[in-house]
Design a protein around this motif. Structure first.
Motif, short mmCIF file in Angstrom:
data_model
loop_
_atom_site.label_atom_id
_atom_site.label_comp_id
_atom_site.label_asym_id
_atom_site.label_seq_id
_atom_site.Cartn_x
_atom_site.Cartn_y
_atom_site.Cartn_z
N VAL A 1 -46.83 46.08 -68.13
CA VAL A 1 -45.49 45.62 -68.24
C VAL A 1 -44.68 45.98 -66.75
O VAL A 1 -45.02 46.69 -66.09
CB VAL A 1 -44.65 46.01 -69.29
N HIS A 2 -43.52 45.23 -66.68
CA HIS A 2 -42.88 45.47 -65.55
C HIS A 2 -42.02 46.77 -65.63
O HIS A 2 -41.74 46.86 -66.95
CB HIS A 2 -41.73 44.31 -65.19
N PRO A 3 -41.88 47.44 -64.72
CA PRO A 3 -40.72 48.50 -65.08
C PRO A 3 -39.59 48.31 -65.79
O PRO A 3 -38.99 49.01 -66.93
CB PRO A 3 -40.51 49.13 -63.67
N ILE A 4 -38.84 46.98 -65.36
CA ILE A 4 -37.43 46.63 -66.14
C ILE A 4 -37.77 46.36 -67.45
O ILE A 4 -37.13 46.65 -68.66
CB ILE A 4 -36.98 45.54 -65.42
N CYS A 5 -38.95 45.61 -67.89
CA CYS A 5 -39.22 45.38 -69.22
C CYS A 5 -40.01 46.56 -70.15
O CYS A 5 -39.26 46.69 -71.20
CB CYS A 5 -40.52 44.45 -69.29
N HIS A 6 -40.25 47.55 -69.39
CA HIS A 6 -40.82 48.75 -70.04
C HIS A 6 -39.43 49.68 -70.51
O HIS A 6 -39.08 50.13 -71.47
CB HIS A 6 -41.32 49.63 -69.28
N ARG A 7 -38.43 49.58 -69.43
CA ARG A 7 -37.20 50.23 -69.82
C ARG A 7 -36.41 49.72 -70.86
O ARG A 7 -35.66 50.54 -71.48
CB ARG A 7 -36.42 50.47 -68.59
N THR A 8 -36.30 48.31 -70.92
CA THR A 8 -35.75 47.57 -71.80
C THR A 8 -36.22 47.72 -73.30
O THR A 8 -35.40 48.03 -74.21
CB THR A 8 -35.68 45.92 -71.48
N LEU A 9 -37.68 47.79 -73.34
CA LEU A 9 -38.21 48.03 -74.66
C LEU A 9 -37.72 49.49 -75.08
O LEU A 9 -37.37 49.64 -76.35
CB LEU A 9 -39.60 48.08 -74.46
N HIS A 10 -37.59 50.51 -74.40
CA HIS A 10 -37.54 51.74 -74.83
C HIS A 10 -35.96 51.91 -75.05
O HIS A 10 -35.47 52.77 -75.59
CB HIS A 10 -38.16 52.87 -73.90
N ALA A 11 -35.12 51.35 -74.29
CA ALA A 11 -33.78 51.29 -74.62
C ALA A 11 -33.32 50.43 -75.75
O ALA A 11 -32.27 50.76 -76.49
CB ALA A 11 -33.04 50.72 -73.25
N THR A 12 -33.88 49.45 -76.23
CA THR A 12 -33.60 48.62 -77.48
C THR A 12 -34.23 49.25 -78.63
O THR A 12 -33.68 49.18 -79.70
CB THR A 12 -34.17 47.23 -77.09
N PHE A 13 -35.41 49.81 -78.69
CA PHE A 13 -36.22 50.23 -79.86
C PHE A 13 -36.47 51.73 -79.86
O PHE A 13 -36.95 52.12 -78.85
CB PHE A 13 -37.41 49.64 -80.23
N THR A 14 -36.33 52.32 -81.05
CA THR A 14 -36.85 53.75 -81.10
C THR A 14 -38.60 53.60 -81.12
O THR A 14 -39.18 52.56 -81.47
CB THR A 14 -36.39 54.57 -82.41
N ASN A 15 -39.07 54.86 -80.87
CA ASN A 15 -40.41 54.69 -81.34
C ASN A 15 -40.83 54.42 -82.94
O ASN A 15 -41.83 53.86 -82.79
CB ASN A 15 -41.19 56.12 -80.77
N HIS A 16 -40.11 54.88 -83.58
CA HIS A 16 -40.34 54.59 -85.01
C HIS A 16 -40.28 53.27 -85.32
O HIS A 16 -41.13 52.63 -85.99
CB HIS A 16 -39.15 55.32 -85.98
N GLU A 17 -39.13 52.49 -84.62
CA GLU A 17 -39.37 51.03 -84.76
C GLU A 17 -40.50 50.34 -83.95
O GLU A 17 -41.01 49.30 -84.69
CB GLU A 17 -38.15 50.43 -84.08
N LEU A 18 -41.00 50.89 -82.99
CA LEU A 18 -41.93 50.12 -82.04
C LEU A 18 -43.32 50.43 -82.95
O LEU A 18 -44.16 49.47 -83.30
CB LEU A 18 -42.16 50.86 -80.99
N ALA A 19 -43.37 51.60 -83.66
CA ALA A 19 -44.55 51.86 -84.65
C ALA A 19 -44.60 50.89 -85.71
O ALA A 19 -45.91 50.50 -86.09
CB ALA A 19 -44.66 53.13 -84.87
N ARG A 20 -43.56 50.81 -86.31
CA ARG A 20 -43.56 49.74 -87.48
C ARG A 20 -43.60 48.40 -87.26
O ARG A 20 -44.37 47.84 -87.96
CB ARG A 20 -41.79 49.94 -88.17
N MET A 21 -43.36 48.08 -86.03
CA MET A 21 -43.46 46.57 -85.27
C MET A 21 -45.07 46.36 -85.13
O MET A 21 -45.51 45.35 -85.40
CB MET A 21 -42.88 46.18 -84.46
#
Length: 87
Positions: free
Chosen positions: A32-52
């Motif tokens: 991923v691009h650095p900006i995309c990576h930061r946006t993912l983690h600024a938008t979702f928690t690890n719990h939400e990412l795991a659920r998705m």
């Protein structure tokens, strides 16, 4: 090679995102691009990412990311801007 989130070509800097967070046992990584990576983690928690990830839900289709993905679509691969924090 293209970004896992925005599908734009990758630039000089590439980061690796765990779709299933490492803290939840994830081993597979995606470029991923650095900006995309930061946006993912600024938008979702690890719990939400795991659920998705467990549900096989395409994260790029989430409504929360649509404004970002429309905005970033025309930017060059090495574009960078400050990332807004989660509210």
């Amino acid at each position: 090679m293209t970004c896992w989130l925005c599908a734009r070509p990758l630039g000089r800097r590439v980061e690796w995102h765990h779709p299933l967070p490492k803290s939840r046992g994830g081993r597979v990584t995606e470029p991923v691009h650095p900006i995309c990576h930061r946006t993912l983690h600024a938008t979702f928690t690890n719990h939400e990412l795991a659920r998705m990830a467990a549900a096989g839900e395409p994260i790029a289709e989430r409504p929360e990311l649509q404004p970002f993905l429309r905005w970033i679509a025309g930017k060059p691969p090495d574009f960078h801007a400050p990332t807004k924090r989660r509210r």
